[in-house]
Design a protein around this motif. Structure first.
Motif, PDB file in Angstrom:
ATOM      1  N   TYR A 394       0.806  -1.218   0.000  1.00  0.00           N
ATOM      2  CA  TYR A 394       0.000   0.000   0.000  1.00  0.00           C
ATOM      3  C   TYR A 394       0.842   1.272   0.000  1.00  0.00           C
ATOM      4  CZ  TYR A 394      -3.975  -3.013   0.921  1.00  0.00           C
ATOM      5  OH  TYR A 394      -4.946  -3.984   0.824  1.00  0.00           O
ATOM      6  N   ARG A 395       2.134   1.131   0.174  1.00  0.00           N
ATOM      7  CA  ARG A 395       2.994   2.310   0.260  1.00  0.00           C
ATOM      8  C   ARG A 395       2.906   3.183  -1.002  1.00  0.00           C
ATOM      9  NH1 ARG A 395       8.751   0.756   2.524  1.00  0.00           N
ATOM     10  NH2 ARG A 395       8.717  -0.456   0.601  1.00  0.00           N
ATOM     11  N   PRO A 396       3.008   2.607  -2.226  1.00  0.00           N
ATOM     12  CA  PRO A 396       2.877   3.466  -3.422  1.00  0.00           C
ATOM     13  C   PRO A 396       1.506   4.121  -3.531  1.00  0.00           C
ATOM     14  CG  PRO A 396       3.909   1.376  -3.984  1.00  0.00           C
ATOM     15  CD  PRO A 396       3.389   1.229  -2.603  1.00  0.00           C
ATOM     16  N   ASP A 397       0.434   3.389  -3.185  1.00  0.00           N
ATOM     17  CA  ASP A 397      -0.907   3.975  -3.260  1.00  0.00           C
ATOM     18  C   ASP A 397      -1.044   5.161  -2.322  1.00  0.00           C
ATOM     19  OD1 ASP A 397      -1.943   2.154  -5.160  1.00  0.00           O
ATOM     20  OD2 ASP A 397      -2.295   0.666  -3.587  1.00  0.00           O
ATOM     21  N   PHE A 489       8.528   9.408  -3.767  1.00  0.00           N
ATOM     22  CA  PHE A 489       8.855   8.956  -5.114  1.00  0.00           C
ATOM     23  C   PHE A 489      10.054   9.746  -5.631  1.00  0.00           C
ATOM     24  CE2 PHE A 489       4.196   7.710  -5.735  1.00  0.00           C
ATOM     25  CZ  PHE A 489       4.462   6.359  -5.605  1.00  0.00           C
ATOM     26  N   ALA A 490      10.918   9.062  -6.359  1.00  0.00           N
ATOM     27  CA  ALA A 490      12.008   9.765  -7.041  1.00  0.00           C
ATOM     28  C   ALA A 490      11.423  10.682  -8.104  1.00  0.00           C
ATOM     29  CB  ALA A 490      12.976   8.764  -7.675  1.00  0.00           C
ATOM     30  N   GLU A 491      12.100  11.760  -8.365  1.00  0.00           N
ATOM     31  CA  GLU A 491      11.616  12.736  -9.336  1.00  0.00           C
ATOM     32  C   GLU A 491      11.422  12.079 -10.704  1.00  0.00           C
ATOM     33  OE1 GLU A 491      12.836  17.161 -11.091  1.00  0.00           O
ATOM     34  OE2 GLU A 491      14.034  16.193  -9.526  1.00  0.00           O
ATOM     35  N   GLY A 492      10.247  12.315 -11.269  1.00  0.00           N
ATOM     36  CA  GLY A 492       9.953  11.824 -12.607  1.00  0.00           C
ATOM     37  C   GLY A 492       9.547  10.368 -12.686  1.00  0.00           C
ATOM     38  N   GLY A 493       9.281   9.710 -11.566  1.00  0.00           N
ATOM     39  CA  GLY A 493       8.877   8.305 -11.618  1.00  0.00           C
ATOM     40  C   GLY A 493       8.279   7.849 -10.302  1.00  0.00           C
ATOM     41  N   LYS A 495       9.847   5.236  -8.438  1.00  0.00           N
ATOM     42  CA  LYS A 495      10.854   4.504  -7.672  1.00  0.00           C
ATOM     43  C   LYS A 495      10.965   5.153  -6.298  1.00  0.00           C
ATOM     44  CE  LYS A 495      15.703   3.073  -7.731  1.00  0.00           C
ATOM     45  NZ  LYS A 495      15.379   1.682  -7.369  1.00  0.00           N
ATOM     46  N   LEU A 496      10.987   4.320  -5.247  1.00  0.00           N
ATOM     47  CA  LEU A 496      10.975   4.857  -3.891  1.00  0.00           C
ATOM     48  C   LEU A 496      12.347   5.358  -3.471  1.00  0.00           C
ATOM     49  CD1 LEU A 496       8.743   2.300  -1.940  1.00  0.00           C
ATOM     50  CD2 LEU A 496       8.076   4.430  -3.060  1.00  0.00           C
ATOM     51  N   GLU A 497      12.304   6.423  -2.664  1.00  0.00           N
ATOM     52  CA  GLU A 497      13.498   6.963  -2.041  1.00  0.00           C
ATOM     53  C   GLU A 497      13.225   7.192  -0.559  1.00  0.00           C
ATOM     54  OE1 GLU A 497      15.458   9.575  -5.706  1.00  0.00           O
ATOM     55  OE2 GLU A 497      14.284  10.592  -4.140  1.00  0.00           O
ATOM     56  N   TRP A 498      14.290   7.031   0.257  1.00  0.00           N
ATOM     57  CA  TRP A 498      14.211   7.305   1.686  1.00  0.00           C
ATOM     58  C   TRP A 498      15.138   8.475   1.982  1.00  0.00           C
ATOM     59  CZ3 TRP A 498      13.582   2.733  -0.631  1.00  0.00           C
ATOM     60  CH2 TRP A 498      12.543   1.908  -0.213  1.00  0.00           C
ATOM     61  N   VAL A 499      14.592   9.539   2.559  1.00  0.00           N
ATOM     62  CA  VAL A 499      15.322  10.796   2.680  1.00  0.00           C
ATOM     63  C   VAL A 499      15.516  11.153   4.149  1.00  0.00           C
ATOM     64  CG1 VAL A 499      15.394  13.228   2.007  1.00  0.00           C
ATOM     65  CG2 VAL A 499      14.240  11.553   0.535  1.00  0.00           C
ATOM     66  N   THR A 500      16.728  11.546   4.506  1.00  0.00           N
ATOM     67  CA  THR A 500      17.013  12.101   5.822  1.00  0.00           C
ATOM     68  C   THR A 500      17.772  13.403   5.643  1.00  0.00           C
ATOM     69  OG1 THR A 500      19.147  10.986   6.013  1.00  0.00           O
ATOM     70  CG2 THR A 500      17.223   9.809   6.843  1.00  0.00           C
ATOM     71  N   SER A 501      17.795  14.174   6.698  1.00  0.00           N
ATOM     72  CA  SER A 501      18.579  15.406   6.694  1.00  0.00           C
ATOM     73  C   SER A 501      19.665  15.294   7.743  1.00  0.00           C
ATOM     74  CB  SER A 501      17.693  16.615   6.983  1.00  0.00           C
ATOM     75  OG  SER A 501      18.449  17.805   6.964  1.00  0.00           O
ATOM     76  N   GLU A 502      20.911  15.285   7.282  1.00  0.00           N
ATOM     77  CA  GLU A 502      22.068  15.194   8.182  1.00  0.00           C
ATOM     78  C   GLU A 502      22.938  16.428   7.988  1.00  0.00           C
ATOM     79  OE1 GLU A 502      22.428  12.884  10.353  1.00  0.00           O
ATOM     80  OE2 GLU A 502      21.060  11.285   9.702  1.00  0.00           O
ATOM     81  N   ASP A 503      23.177  17.150   9.076  1.00  0.00           N
ATOM     82  CA  ASP A 503      24.012  18.357   9.027  1.00  0.00           C
ATOM     83  C   ASP A 503      23.494  19.349   7.991  1.00  0.00           C
ATOM     84  OD1 ASP A 503      25.748  17.290  10.968  1.00  0.00           O
ATOM     85  OD2 ASP A 503      26.844  16.176   9.418  1.00  0.00           O
ATOM     86  N   GLY A 504      22.159  19.459   7.889  1.00  0.00           N
ATOM     87  CA  GLY A 504      21.545  20.439   7.002  1.00  0.00           C
ATOM     88  C   GLY A 504      21.454  20.033   5.552  1.00  0.00           C
ATOM     89  N   VAL A 508      19.871  10.757   0.450  1.00  0.00           N
ATOM     90  CA  VAL A 508      18.851   9.973  -0.237  1.00  0.00           C
ATOM     91  C   VAL A 508      19.329   8.535  -0.406  1.00  0.00           C
ATOM     92  CG1 VAL A 508      17.454   9.739  -2.319  1.00  0.00           C
ATOM     93  CG2 VAL A 508      18.045  12.028  -1.452  1.00  0.00           C
ATOM     94  N   LEU A 509      18.489   7.582   0.027  1.00  0.00           N
ATOM     95  CA  LEU A 509      18.754   6.162  -0.168  1.00  0.00           C
ATOM     96  C   LEU A 509      17.737   5.598  -1.153  1.00  0.00           C
ATOM     97  CD1 LEU A 509      19.328   5.073   3.550  1.00  0.00           C
ATOM     98  CD2 LEU A 509      21.036   5.753   1.872  1.00  0.00           C
ATOM     99  N   THR A 510      18.126   4.569  -1.874  1.00  0.00           N
ATOM    100  CA  THR A 510      17.234   3.995  -2.890  1.00  0.00           C
ATOM    101  C   THR A 510      16.867   2.543  -2.592  1.00  0.00           C
ATOM    102  OG1 THR A 510      19.150   3.420  -4.246  1.00  0.00           O
ATOM    103  CG2 THR A 510      18.057   5.534  -4.700  1.00  0.00           C
ATOM    104  N   VAL A 511      17.307   2.019  -1.441  1.00  0.00           N
ATOM    105  CA  VAL A 511      16.888   0.695  -0.972  1.00  0.00           C
ATOM    106  C   VAL A 511      16.408   0.831   0.464  1.00  0.00           C
ATOM    107  CG1 VAL A 511      18.434  -0.575  -2.507  1.00  0.00           C
ATOM    108  CG2 VAL A 511      19.223   0.099  -0.226  1.00  0.00           C
TER     109      VAL A 511
END
Length: 535
Positions: A394-397, A489-493, A495-504, A508-511
């Protein structure tokens, strides 16, 4: 759901147990013949008890309920123990799981000690996780003034979970249905409710994997309602005294001596005391209860609901053969609050499988411009890996609907200084909560998944408090910033991405974060074997 070790102790045990039982079972065990039931009722709060006097003196209005959130495990455990030590008339205790570890045994000893003081103790446990614990529990039940009952007990195979399901193949639909409620009531005057089971990992008492969870202390008007919900289960036909399920050849005196040895200081050290203040700035409740002082609580209107014990037999209300909405169920009331929301909804659930119906509710409120944010476990953080297969369907939905998804990272919580809830310990999400329009809060035992929807019974509190809603949101904001990944979602598609903010800067991770290749491969293999209805 519990974090008990072993694959069969996890939620996906159900599919594997079915395969195993087809090879092991030639018959089906049955529970002993019926017995004479002894109903009893909750004892109302009274100013003749210390806790009753404090609760009454603290209340500004008899129609209001007072609350204090407890996100810290040490505070949550200490509050239960303080109430057990100070109870004078009654303790009503209801849990899905009480582990046989230092915390679980210390907790049971506190109940035993209260009973020896003359307090009436009613302890109700679900029978799923009592495997191998019959002697300990029978010893506890041999205590005068203490009665221990089991919800939906297994008829045989008391030594292990596999044996239990093996002995109940033809009764699988019944034994698959469990009581997931968590509730603690003292003298009918004060209570603790929320998502925690009783065990080291639920109260940050272990150096291993601890759960991030949240409870609330309760006083005032709602406690009477909680007592009636406890009675609904205690007097249910699906509940049996432990002595009608299993017996011991040992006399009560020897059982009590074994309990004394198992729960004494040599085998069960006392938990560490709570810190001077928790992350919300509150001091422990113990000193205030000891001094008889007026409690500093948030007073407001609140309601409580619990699913009917009849779920054990799959019974639902109907009229003319047409199913009716169960307006007293926890799920129904959470969904109704979501539908009434006008600006935003935040859902927190360690096991998140919205299903088609849940997805439609999200689509409906997103269509009105309501913002939805969900917080759940990542693959690496979850203790239920096969449940993750249902969630990821259900994550993509959810992302297509514009739902904001945050997944807890064990690695990030371990490194976080601000979280302060785990120290160097590994964090896993176990809290079950929802915040509606920043003005109302749901807190209880219900996960947002099919098991909580149809198989388990749950309990939930609905609290009309902007202040408490803001407290939970602030905790979640810290968690999102320093302990979670945002999924997108990755830009333009797609595909899943996992995003964190480190030191400002964004990373981005793709797995699936923090996971090993083997974990991901196993997930692919197990996904087809995990029917959503059993997750």
């Amino acid at each position: 759901m519990s974090g008990a070790p072993g694959l069969l102790a996890r939620r996906w045990r159900l599919g594997l147990a079915l395969v195993a039982t087809t090879l092991l079972v030639s018959g089906c065990a049955m529970l002993p013949a019926d017995f004479e039931r002894q109903p009893s009722s909750a004892i109302a709060a009274s100013a003749e008890t210390t806790l009753g006097r404090i609760a009454k003196a603290s209340s500004p209005d008899p129609d209001l309920s007072g609350f204090r959130l407890m996100p810290g495990g040490d505070f949550a455990l200490d509050t239960r123990l303080q109430l057990a030590r100070r109870a004078e008339r009654t303790l009503d205790v209801q849990y899905y799981q009480i582990e046989n570890d230092e915390t679980g045994r210390y907790f049971l000893r506190a109940l035993r000690d209260a009973a020896l003081r003359g307090v009436r103790v009613r302890l109700l446990m679900d029978d799923l996780y009592t495997s191998g614990e019959d002697e300990l529990l029978l010893a506890l039940a041999a205590t005068p003034n203490l009665e221990l009952r089991l919800f939906n007990p297994f008829p045989a195979g008391r030594g292990s979970l596999l044996q239990r399901f093996s002995s109940s193949l033809f009764d699988f639909d019944r034994v698959n249905r469990r009581m997931h409620n968590k509730l603690f009531i003292a003298d009918g005057a004060m209570a603790v409710a929320g998502g925690r089971n009783i065990g080291n990992q639920y109260f940050t008492q272990t150096a291993g994997a601890n759960f991030l969870d949240i409870d609330t202390f309760v006083a005032g008007a709602l406690v009477k309602r909680l007592g009636s919900l406890f009675d609904l289960f205690w007097n249910s036909p699906y509940v049996r005294p432990i002595g009608t399920v299993v017996a011991s050849p040992l006399p009560p005196a020897e059982l009590q001596q074994r309990f004394e040895q198992a729960t004494g200081p040599a085998n069960t050290p006392a938990p560490r005391p709570p810190a001077p203040n928790d992350v919300l700035g509150y001091a422990p409740l113990g000193p205030a209860l000891k001094d008889g002082a007026r409690l500093d609580l948030i007073w407001t209107l609140a309601e409580a609901y619990a699913d009917a014990p009849d779920r054990v037999v799959g019974k639902t209300a109907s009229y003319g053969g047409v199913p009716l909405l169960d307006v007293d169920s926890v799920r129904y009331n959470v969904i109704e609050q979501m539908r009434r929301s006008r600006s935003e909804v935040t859902l927190v659930s360690p096991y998140l499988i919205p299903g088609k119906a849940g997805l439609e509710v999200m689509r409906e409120i997103r269509g009105r411009g309501v913002r939805i944010s969900v917080v759940t476990n990542s693959l690496a953080a979850t203790d239920e890996p096969v449940v993750h297969t249902g969630y990821r369907r259900y994550r993509p939905d959810m992302l297509r609907l514009g739902v904001e998804i945050y997944e807890l990272s064990s690695a990030r919580t371990k490194r976080s200084v601000r979280l302060g809830l785990f120290g160097s310990q590994v964090g896993r999400l176990h809290a079950k909560s929802a915040i509606f329009d920043r003005r109302a809060l749901f807190l209880g035992s219900m996960n947002f998944d099919p098991r909580s929807d149809t198989h388990n019974t749950e309990i939930g509190l609905f609290i009309a408090s902007p202040e408490m809603a803001q407290q939970v949101l602030k905790l979640l904001e810290v968690l999102k910033q320093q302990g979670a990944y945002r999924v997108r979602f990755a830009e333009g598609g797609e595909k899943l991405e996992w995003v964190t903010s480190e030191d400002g800067a964004d990373q981005v991770l793709t797995v699936e974060p923090d996971s090993k290749l083997w974990d991901r491969l196993m997930l692919e293999l197990l996904a087809p074997l995990a029917p959503e209805s059993l997750l």
